[in-house]
Design a protein around this motif. Structure first.
Motif, PDB file in Angstrom:
ATOM      1  N   GLY A 113      -8.536  -0.137  11.109  1.00  0.00           N
ATOM      2  CA  GLY A 113      -7.512   0.431  11.978  1.00  0.00           C
ATOM      3  C   GLY A 113      -6.105  -0.072  11.717  1.00  0.00           C
ATOM      4  N   GLU A 114      -5.917  -0.875  10.675  1.00  0.00           N
ATOM      5  CA  GLU A 114      -4.585  -1.401  10.372  1.00  0.00           C
ATOM      6  C   GLU A 114      -3.717  -0.338   9.692  1.00  0.00           C
ATOM      7  OE1 GLU A 114      -3.143  -4.014  11.243  1.00  0.00           O
ATOM      8  OE2 GLU A 114      -4.590  -5.631  11.572  1.00  0.00           O
ATOM      9  N   THR A 115      -2.408  -0.443   9.925  1.00  0.00           N
ATOM     10  CA  THR A 115      -1.450   0.509   9.374  1.00  0.00           C
ATOM     11  C   THR A 115      -0.774  -0.076   8.137  1.00  0.00           C
ATOM     12  OG1 THR A 115      -1.006   1.531  11.510  1.00  0.00           O
ATOM     13  CG2 THR A 115       0.705   1.752   9.838  1.00  0.00           C
ATOM     14  N   TYR A 116      -0.626   0.766   7.133  1.00  0.00           N
ATOM     15  CA  TYR A 116       0.047   0.371   5.895  1.00  0.00           C
ATOM     16  C   TYR A 116       1.116   1.407   5.565  1.00  0.00           C
ATOM     17  CZ  TYR A 116      -3.683  -2.998   5.299  1.00  0.00           C
ATOM     18  OH  TYR A 116      -4.550  -4.050   5.493  1.00  0.00           O
ATOM     19  N   LEU A 117       2.294   0.923   5.211  1.00  0.00           N
ATOM     20  CA  LEU A 117       3.420   1.788   4.871  1.00  0.00           C
ATOM     21  C   LEU A 117       3.903   1.467   3.459  1.00  0.00           C
ATOM     22  CD1 LEU A 117       5.559   1.299   8.120  1.00  0.00           C
ATOM     23  CD2 LEU A 117       3.868   3.097   7.703  1.00  0.00           C
ATOM     24  N   TYR A 118       4.434   2.484   2.801  1.00  0.00           N
ATOM     25  CA  TYR A 118       5.171   2.255   1.559  1.00  0.00           C
ATOM     26  C   TYR A 118       6.115   3.427   1.347  1.00  0.00           C
ATOM     27  CZ  TYR A 118       1.984   5.645  -0.640  1.00  0.00           C
ATOM     28  OH  TYR A 118       1.276   6.778  -0.952  1.00  0.00           O
ATOM     29  N   THR A 119       7.174   3.174   0.608  1.00  0.00           N
ATOM     30  CA  THR A 119       8.100   4.254   0.282  1.00  0.00           C
ATOM     31  C   THR A 119       7.882   4.723  -1.143  1.00  0.00           C
ATOM     32  OG1 THR A 119       9.797   2.658  -0.406  1.00  0.00           O
ATOM     33  CG2 THR A 119       9.892   3.450   1.873  1.00  0.00           C
ATOM     34  N   GLN A 120       8.131   5.999  -1.351  1.00  0.00           N
ATOM     35  CA  GLN A 120       8.137   6.595  -2.691  1.00  0.00           C
ATOM     36  C   GLN A 120       9.330   7.530  -2.737  1.00  0.00           C
ATOM     37  OE1 GLN A 120       6.950   6.178  -5.541  1.00  0.00           O
ATOM     38  NE2 GLN A 120       7.593   8.060  -6.549  1.00  0.00           N
ATOM     39  N   TRP A 152       2.443  -8.417   9.913  1.00  0.00           N
ATOM     40  CA  TRP A 152       2.596  -7.689   8.658  1.00  0.00           C
ATOM     41  C   TRP A 152       3.298  -8.559   7.616  1.00  0.00           C
ATOM     42  CZ3 TRP A 152       4.496  -1.961   9.524  1.00  0.00           C
ATOM     43  CH2 TRP A 152       3.507  -1.254  10.254  1.00  0.00           C
ATOM     44  N   LYS A 153       3.192  -8.121   6.372  1.00  0.00           N
ATOM     45  CA  LYS A 153       4.079  -8.565   5.312  1.00  0.00           C
ATOM     46  C   LYS A 153       5.045  -7.402   5.028  1.00  0.00           C
ATOM     47  CE  LYS A 153       1.190 -11.910   2.838  1.00  0.00           C
ATOM     48  NZ  LYS A 153       0.037 -11.944   3.746  1.00  0.00           N
ATOM     49  N   VAL A 154       6.268  -7.729   4.691  1.00  0.00           N
ATOM     50  CA  VAL A 154       7.255  -6.701   4.358  1.00  0.00           C
ATOM     51  C   VAL A 154       7.869  -7.051   3.008  1.00  0.00           C
ATOM     52  CG1 VAL A 154       9.362  -5.501   5.047  1.00  0.00           C
ATOM     53  CG2 VAL A 154       7.740  -6.269   6.797  1.00  0.00           C
ATOM     54  N   PHE A 155       7.864  -6.091   2.103  1.00  0.00           N
ATOM     55  CA  PHE A 155       8.411  -6.278   0.769  1.00  0.00           C
ATOM     56  C   PHE A 155       9.567  -5.309   0.553  1.00  0.00           C
ATOM     57  CE2 PHE A 155       3.826  -6.955   0.708  1.00  0.00           C
ATOM     58  CZ  PHE A 155       3.715  -8.225   0.180  1.00  0.00           C
ATOM     59  N   SER A 156      10.529  -5.727  -0.238  1.00  0.00           N
ATOM     60  CA  SER A 156      11.600  -4.846  -0.678  1.00  0.00           C
ATOM     61  C   SER A 156      12.023  -5.310  -2.068  1.00  0.00           C
ATOM     62  CB  SER A 156      12.763  -4.865   0.311  1.00  0.00           C
ATOM     63  OG  SER A 156      13.737  -3.890  -0.039  1.00  0.00           O
ATOM     64  N   ASN A 157      13.162  -4.812  -2.536  1.00  0.00           N
ATOM     65  CA  ASN A 157      13.615  -5.166  -3.878  1.00  0.00           C
ATOM     66  C   ASN A 157      14.076  -6.610  -3.969  1.00  0.00           C
ATOM     67  OD1 ASN A 157      14.759  -2.197  -3.076  1.00  0.00           O
ATOM     68  ND2 ASN A 157      13.713  -2.172  -5.060  1.00  0.00           N
ATOM     69  N   SER A 158      14.609  -7.134  -2.877  1.00  0.00           N
ATOM     70  CA  SER A 158      15.053  -8.528  -2.831  1.00  0.00           C
ATOM     71  C   SER A 158      13.889  -9.422  -2.403  1.00  0.00           C
ATOM     72  CB  SER A 158      16.202  -8.673  -1.836  1.00  0.00           C
ATOM     73  OG  SER A 158      17.290  -7.848  -2.193  1.00  0.00           O
ATOM     74  N   GLY A 191       2.976  -3.858   5.931  1.00  0.00           N
ATOM     75  CA  GLY A 191       1.628  -3.814   6.483  1.00  0.00           C
ATOM     76  C   GLY A 191       0.950  -5.146   6.258  1.00  0.00           C
ATOM     77  N   PRO A 192      -0.256  -5.318   6.764  1.00  0.00           N
ATOM     78  CA  PRO A 192      -0.962  -6.597   6.583  1.00  0.00           C
ATOM     79  C   PRO A 192      -1.584  -6.715   5.190  1.00  0.00           C
ATOM     80  CG  PRO A 192      -2.287  -5.123   7.914  1.00  0.00           C
ATOM     81  CD  PRO A 192      -0.973  -4.421   7.690  1.00  0.00           C
ATOM     82  N   TYR A 193      -0.741  -6.574   4.173  1.00  0.00           N
ATOM     83  CA  TYR A 193      -1.206  -6.690   2.788  1.00  0.00           C
ATOM     84  C   TYR A 193      -1.625  -8.129   2.497  1.00  0.00           C
ATOM     85  CZ  TYR A 193       0.681  -2.026   1.719  1.00  0.00           C
ATOM     86  OH  TYR A 193       0.931  -0.671   1.684  1.00  0.00           O
ATOM     87  N   GLU A 194      -2.609  -8.296   1.629  1.00  0.00           N
ATOM     88  CA  GLU A 194      -3.068  -9.613   1.219  1.00  0.00           C
ATOM     89  C   GLU A 194      -3.052  -9.687  -0.305  1.00  0.00           C
ATOM     90  OE1 GLU A 194      -6.838 -10.622   2.868  1.00  0.00           O
ATOM     91  OE2 GLU A 194      -6.201 -10.304   4.948  1.00  0.00           O
ATOM     92  N   GLY A 195      -2.933 -10.896  -0.828  1.00  0.00           N
ATOM     93  CA  GLY A 195      -2.916 -11.009  -2.280  1.00  0.00           C
ATOM     94  C   GLY A 195      -2.725 -12.417  -2.772  1.00  0.00           C
ATOM     95  N   TYR A 213      -0.602  -7.706  -4.478  1.00  0.00           N
ATOM     96  CA  TYR A 213      -1.124  -7.490  -3.125  1.00  0.00           C
ATOM     97  C   TYR A 213      -1.841  -6.144  -3.028  1.00  0.00           C
ATOM     98  CZ  TYR A 213       2.497 -11.023  -2.341  1.00  0.00           C
ATOM     99  OH  TYR A 213       3.279 -12.144  -2.423  1.00  0.00           O
ATOM    100  N   CYS A 214      -2.698  -6.045  -1.995  1.00  0.00           N
ATOM    101  CA  CYS A 214      -3.347  -4.782  -1.648  1.00  0.00           C
ATOM    102  C   CYS A 214      -3.741  -4.839  -0.174  1.00  0.00           C
ATOM    103  CB  CYS A 214      -4.573  -4.528  -2.528  1.00  0.00           C
ATOM    104  SG  CYS A 214      -5.980  -5.598  -2.170  1.00  0.00           S
ATOM    105  N   ARG A 215      -4.367  -3.768   0.324  1.00  0.00           N
ATOM    106  CA  ARG A 215      -4.847  -3.741   1.710  1.00  0.00           C
ATOM    107  C   ARG A 215      -5.871  -4.850   1.964  1.00  0.00           C
ATOM    108  NH1 ARG A 215      -8.001   0.742   2.992  1.00  0.00           N
ATOM    109  NH2 ARG A 215      -8.033   1.641   0.909  1.00  0.00           N
ATOM    110  N   ALA A 216      -5.898  -5.314   3.196  1.00  0.00           N
ATOM    111  CA  ALA A 216      -6.817  -6.405   3.557  1.00  0.00           C
ATOM    112  C   ALA A 216      -8.271  -6.030   3.288  1.00  0.00           C
ATOM    113  CB  ALA A 216      -6.626  -6.784   5.023  1.00  0.00           C
ATOM    114  N   SER A 217      -8.640  -4.785   3.584  1.00  0.00           N
ATOM    115  CA  SER A 217     -10.048  -4.390   3.430  1.00  0.00           C
ATOM    116  C   SER A 217     -10.455  -4.246   1.973  1.00  0.00           C
ATOM    117  CB  SER A 217     -10.317  -3.089   4.190  1.00  0.00           C
ATOM    118  OG  SER A 217      -9.596  -2.018   3.635  1.00  0.00           O
TER     119      SER A 217
END
Length: 845
Positions: A113-120, A152-158, A191-195, A213-217
């Protein structure tokens, strides 16, 4: 999609009128279907007016502190007037989460049930997330501030900052400004990415943090060490070859769900399809493809991100360069040291097939607007461009090529360029004039053909002539070409002699081979130096069909198989003969990607290019032999694994389907072949297409694998059921829209399966629905439907497919060029299939 297009002339005018300085983008990602986006854009202007791009709902607009009426936002643009020399624009907007893999994609993991976001954002979807000058040559610094759930973890270019709590459940991530980059290269992944994390030291002494990183599951399946090792090998290789250090401050690679492409080169924050996180056994071809994809995106950090094309007509510069360099790096810096065989099997063959279509275009094409850009993400932009770059390196010299690149990076860092900027540096480094080369290979479309013409006296070859034909090219091109003579010796095909020469004009005599004994196989372009189609003489073809499995030289074998497949596609070799050749080759093919491509080619020959009267028998024969090869193969081997799964996909007869039923029960499996989770779905899909299972059985399997991949696999299985009712349900769901992008894609693959008699009634309905689909859905979803809902299995089976396609084109002269191009390509495929079917019918009569 109306109103979302942007023309090259509009972009050039805007670039001449404004210069972007910086963006501050504040995103609140805690919403359900929408999110808050506040953009502060600072820019200079030399004109009174311009426009900013935004797809969303605008709450307020301030220009230099003054409110702007909301009516200024229309048709995905905010029109601005009264500009000053220096300006500040603040846009408060509400934007939508997407499920199409465009803009800000939202995915809810059915496992936890966790939410994951990314931009394209490539080509032009940053405007779905914030207000922006959406074109590559208006580079700027971007500062992102993101509010999201605290876990969550949040990633960007910086580099990722330490978050600051906002309330009991939320935090704020305030990133430092990015380097000066194009809007399509910015990214947010949350999202709650793990890696796993690591680091390396760049050539200029900096410590570069690395993250995978990838999804927790899926985390238990993430082989992060392998990804990091490939990445480190690529860093060392590229920094050494380019003579230029890595340009960004960190390098994250995030495997994300429901990703449309293989990966995206966001600066310092690469997103990669999570199909490359292997929860079940992966083929060697897929493992190699992941490695090349990792290297491809890393190559972009210099070519594409540090230095970026001015406009999308030079998209090829980004993609062809990364494609060439990724295979070079794989070949020289990793364990995948047969990468050029992979390139020949996959990328180059893709390029040559695209280059023979009526829709072919030069490597460097005009690209007048954004819709045309999307259409050009094709084999020419990637594969042909990389092929001619490989030739260019040989022409100017490896050292000179890399020297020119190093100067190019130094001179144009953080800027935008055109092709001429690169050629200038390569000419300077090599002291060669590249104007003619550019005209021949980059500015003209089409592919030529080389055919051996042998004159003999007894068993002696008195003359060998390489005859060039235009094919669909505007003129003949010069080539550097190898010619190999191969003989059957002690039941092995071995090289007797190889020469290399320049080939130009209609006829080139290979003087070095006069007087040689006639060879069992004469192989043009031996060594794969030239970008051209080749043909086999009659003796060579007969030898290949009988002895392809005894070749000592793997690259030569792949080249011969590629030539034979091209002859089949061009109706010069029957589908029946090609399947005989292909099946013999499969059993001894030890290159994973070559094996994958060969299996696909044999399948297409049997199901599309075969005579309708003989098709059923040929499909059953092919599947029988695939089952037999899997049984004979070394237990647990790559050949057994790929062939067994392909046999499951092609099962047709009662006996074959019975055996698949047994496989699901763990019985009658090839010795050493194990049916894991994804393998079970492949078998279920084969049984579904064969009419052996119903939706209840599919739902029972889904209950055991209620993951995102399971849901996608279930859609494919449902849509594969060969009944009018099942096809109707799939057709309706697809046309109405609403499925997430990967579920839609899976359903489309399933819809294509089945008997022509069941699929034929949907063809006119597909044509009728096209315009509405194109108007209502995003480009990604619309092109998926337009491309994959076409069912080639009905060609030649009683439906006049060509007439239907031609009629649609006549009735829709003003349809979007990208849509017309898809239909034109379907017409090409139809005519090619009909010609091949005629040849196969004659062969079997």
């Amino acid at each position: 999609m109306p109103g979302e297009n942007l023309t090259r002339s509009e972009a050039a005018a805007r670039a001449g009128a404004v210069s972007a300085d910086s963006y501050r983008v504040q995103l609140d990602l805690r919403g359900d279907t929408t999110f808050s986006s506040i953009t502060t854009l600072k820019f200079s202007a030399s004109a009174d007016q311009t426009f900013v791009d935004l797809i969303g709902s605008v709450n307020s607009i301030l220009l230099n502190g003054e409110p702007v009426d909301l009516s200024a936002h229309a048709d995905s643009r905010i029109h601005l007037t009264g500009l000053k020399a220096e300006n500040e624009l603040v846009v408060d907007a509400t934007c939508s989460f997407m499920n199409t893999g465009e803009g800000m994609h939202k995915f809810v993991d059915p496992v936890d049930g966790e939410t994951y976001l990314y931009t394209q954002f490539e080509v032009a979807d940053a405007r779905r997330v914030f207000a922006v000058f959406e074109q590559p040559d208006l580079k700027a610094e971007y500062t992102f501030e993101v509010t999201a759930p605290s876990h969550w973890k949040v990633f960007s270019n910086s580099p990722t900052p330490e978050p600051t709590p906002v309330d009991d459940t939320s935090s704020l991530w305030e990133f430092t400004p990015t380097e000066k980059i194009s809007s399509y290269l910015t990214a947010i992944v949350a999202g709650p990415y793990e890696g796993s994390e690591s680091s390396l030291t760049s050539s200029d002494g900096r410590t570069i943090p690395l993250g995978v990183y990838c999804r927790a599951s899926l985390a238990e399946h993430l082989d992060a060490d392998e990804v990091i090792n490939i990445t480190k090998a690529g860093f060392g290789f590229f920094e050494n070859e380019y003579g230029h250090p890595y340009p960004f401050r960190k390098y994250d690679q995030i495997f994300v769900p429901e990703f449309n492409a293989g990966a995206m080169e966001n600066a310092g924050a690469v997103t990669i399809t999570e199909s490359y996180v292997f929860r079940s056994r992966a083929t060697g071809a897929m493992i190699e493809r992941r490695a090349i994809t990792i290297l491809h995106e890393l190559a972009h950090m210099w070519f594409g991100d540090l230095v970026t094309m001015r406009w999308w007509n030079d998209l090829w510069l980004n993609e062809s360069f990364a494609e060439f360099m990724s295979h070079l790096a794989a070949d020289e810096a990793t364990r995948w040291d047969q990468a050029w065989q992979t390139f020949l099997s996959s990328e180059k063959s893709w390029a040559m097939e695209a280059d023979q279509l009526a829709s072919t275009h030069p490597v460097v094409s005009s690209v007048t607007d954004l819709e045309e850009v999307w259409a050009n993400f094709d084999g020419i932009t990637y594969g042909k461009g990389a092929s001619v770059l490989k030739q260019l390196v040989a022409y100017v010299g490896r050292t000179e090529f890399m020297t020119g690149l190093s100067e190019y990076f130094s001179k144009h860092s953080w800027g935008n360029t055109e092709l001429s900027d690169l050629l200038v540096e390569l000419e300077k480094a090599s002291d060669r004039d590249l104007s003619e080369w550019s005209t021949l290979w980059l500015e003209e479309s089409g592919v030529t053909l080389a055919r051996p013409v042998i004159t003999a006296q007894g068993d002696t070859m008195t003359e060998l002539v390489i005859r060039q034909e235009l094919g669909n090219a505007p003129r003949l091109r010069p080539h550097r070409m190898g010619v190999g003579l191969y003989d059957v010796v002690d039941n092995r095909l071995v090289l007797r002699k190889r020469v290399e020469l320049d080939v130009a004009g209609e006829e080139t005599v290979v003087t070095e081979l006069a007087g040689e004994k006639i060879a069992d196989i004469v192989l043009l372009n031996d060594g794969d130096l030239a970008y051209t189609k080749i043909r086999l003489d009659e003796r060579s073809l007969e030898t290949a069909i009988k002895h392809i499995d005894t070749f000592d030289d793997q690259l030569a074998r792949t080249l011969l198989l590629s030539a034979a497949w091209d002859m089949c596609r061009d109706a010069e070799l029957s589908a029946t003969s090609f399947t005989e050749l292909g099946l013999r080759a499969i059993e001894t093919e030890n290159h994973p990607t070559a094996l994958r491509v060969l299996l696909m080619s044999v399948s297409l020959a049997a199901t599309i290019y075969s005579s309708p009267d003989n098709r059923e028998n040929l499909i059953v024969k092919v599947a029988d032999e695939l089952f037999a090869i899997a049984d004979r193969a070394e237990p647990g081997s790559e050949i057994q694994f790929q062939v067994a799964l392909e046999a499951a996909r092609r099962a047709k007869s009662d006996g074959q389907l019975d055996r698949l039923e047994n496989w699901l029960e763990g019985k009658d499996l090839p010795n050493g072949f194990e049916l894991d989770t994804d393998g079970r779905w492949t078998v279920l899909q084969g049984l579904s297409a064969g009419g052996r299972i119903d939706e209840a059985r599919i739902e029972a399997e889904l209950a055991k694998d209620s993951t995102a991949t399971g849901m996608e696999s279930a859609w494919r299985a449902r849509a594969s059921i060969p009944t009018p009712e099942a096809k109707e349900a799939a057709f309706s769901a697809l046309i109405e829209g609403g499925l997430p992008n990967m579920q839609q894609r899976s359903a489309l693959f399933g819809f294509q399966a089945g008997d022509a008699s069941v699929l034929a009634p949907f063809f006119p309905r597909y044509l009728d629905a096209l315009s509405g689909v194109w108007e209502k859905q995003t480009y990604e979803m619309a092109q998926q439907l337009a491309t994959r809902m076409f069912t080639p299995s009905i060609i030649g089976m009683g439906t006049d497919v060509e007439a239907g396609l031609n009629a649609w084109l006549e009735e829709h002269p003003d349809a979007a060029p990208a849509l017309r191009r898809i239909i034109i390509e379907h017409g090409d495929a139809t005519r090619r299939a009909l010609a091949a079917q005629t040849v196969d019918s004659a062969h079997n009569s």
